[in-house]
Scaffold this active site. Structure first.
Site, PDB file in Angstrom:
ATOM      1  N   LEU A 100      -0.932  -0.627  -6.074  1.00 54.88           N
ATOM      2  CA  LEU A 100       0.231  -0.674  -5.191  1.00 54.88           C
ATOM      3  C   LEU A 100       0.047   0.483  -4.216  1.00 54.88           C
ATOM      4  O   LEU A 100      -0.480   1.537  -4.604  1.00 54.88           O
ATOM      5  CB  LEU A 100       1.523  -0.472  -5.987  1.00 54.88           C
ATOM      6  N   ASP A 101       0.480   0.303  -2.979  1.00 59.70           N
ATOM      7  CA  ASP A 101       0.349   1.381  -1.991  1.00 59.70           C
ATOM      8  C   ASP A 101       1.117   2.625  -2.449  1.00 59.70           C
ATOM      9  O   ASP A 101       2.074   2.529  -3.220  1.00 59.70           O
ATOM     10  CB  ASP A 101       0.936   0.955  -0.632  1.00 59.70           C
ATOM     11  N   TYR A 102       0.737   3.739  -1.879  1.00 60.17           N
ATOM     12  CA  TYR A 102       1.403   5.027  -2.142  1.00 60.17           C
ATOM     13  C   TYR A 102       2.930   4.891  -1.979  1.00 60.17           C
ATOM     14  O   TYR A 102       3.698   5.430  -2.751  1.00 60.17           O
ATOM     15  CB  TYR A 102       0.837   6.029  -1.126  1.00 60.17           C
ATOM     16  N   ARG A 188       2.512  -6.001   3.616  1.00 61.44           N
ATOM     17  CA  ARG A 188       2.850  -5.269   4.855  1.00 61.44           C
ATOM     18  C   ARG A 188       2.220  -5.952   6.060  1.00 61.44           C
ATOM     19  O   ARG A 188       2.849  -6.122   7.103  1.00 61.44           O
ATOM     20  CB  ARG A 188       2.365  -3.810   4.763  1.00 61.44           C
TER      21      ARG A 188
END
Ligand code: URA
Length: 233
Positions: A100-102, A188
């Protein structure tokens, strides 16, 4: 046996992570720098980053974590940032399944089971991941159709997604998006492609595994049933 398979079976990491370590020249077999193609057996002495690895097979452990913001989905970080592994108190050498992204929150699974890792992230595994997405702008009917059929990204068309718009107003909208792929920053980028940049992103489900009541930063062990379910996919 190939070094990636051997080390994955000892719970050192996924085969892919081990290939990366080998490519970076961080693994030695009997004192000689290994490559991803090196074959090993139980008799060999293997060092990673200069540290001899233990050969006992660890008990397999499985956790789900509700990842908070500003935490990396990796095992370590060169820049000292917090990782998902830092948040779980256990003595086994666990690693996250997928990323998962930051700045994405939500469900992430951690384990020392390399075999499960390969099954879940395999491109042919058709597991839907459900995201709760807040975006800027209004989500038009035609954009929903695009998401449902596949949008064009730099790395090609996305597979059809499941979309449920929860709220759509001029300034901000909210939706549930289920996708089967796991490309880099996929949600995103999909939302950018319909001119609705993401404000916040949370993964709520992986297949039928769901966060339930876990709060941000909390974690729990998977049940036997949940492990069986992941293996069945
Ligand atoms: N898609 C994204 O864009 N980011 C994530 O963290 C997960 C899916």
């Amino acid at each position: 046996m190939r070094i990636n398979k051997y080390l994955a079976s000892l719970g050192i990491g996924s085969r892919r992570a081990i290939d990366k370590l080998a490519d970076e020249g961080r693994i030695r077999v009997n004192g000689v720098i290994a490559t991803a193609g090196t074959k090993v057996s139980n008799e060999d002495t293997i060092e990673i980053n200069g540290k001899k690895i233990k050969k006992e097979v660890e008990k397999k452990v499985y956790y789900m974590l509700n990842k908070p913001l500003e935490v990396l989905s990796s095992v370590t970080d060169d820049r000292g940032r917090k990782t998902v592994v830092d948040l779980i108190k256990c003595k086994e050498r666990i690693f996250p399944i997928g990323r998962l992204d930051y700045n994405t929150t939500g469900l992430i699974i951690l384990t020392n089971d390399g075999e499960l890792f390969n099954r879940v992230i395999h491109p042919r595994s058709e597991i839907y991941k459900q995201y709760y997405v807040k975006v800027l702008g209004e989500i038009k009917e035609e954009s929903v159709e695009k998401l449902k059929t596949g949008v064009k990204l730099e790395d090609g068309y996305t597979l059809p997604a499941l979309v449920k718009v929860i709220k759509s107003e001029k300034g901000k909208s909210e939706l549930e998006l289920c996708i089967r792929e796991g490309r880099n920053r996929q949600v995103r980028r999909m939302m950018e492609s319909i001119n609705c940049p993401v404000i916040s992103l949370k993964r709520e489900k992986i297949g039928k595994l769901s966060l339930g009541k876990l709060k941000l930063g909390e974690y729990r062990k998977l049940t036997d049933e949940e492990i069986k379910y992941l293996y069945s996919l």
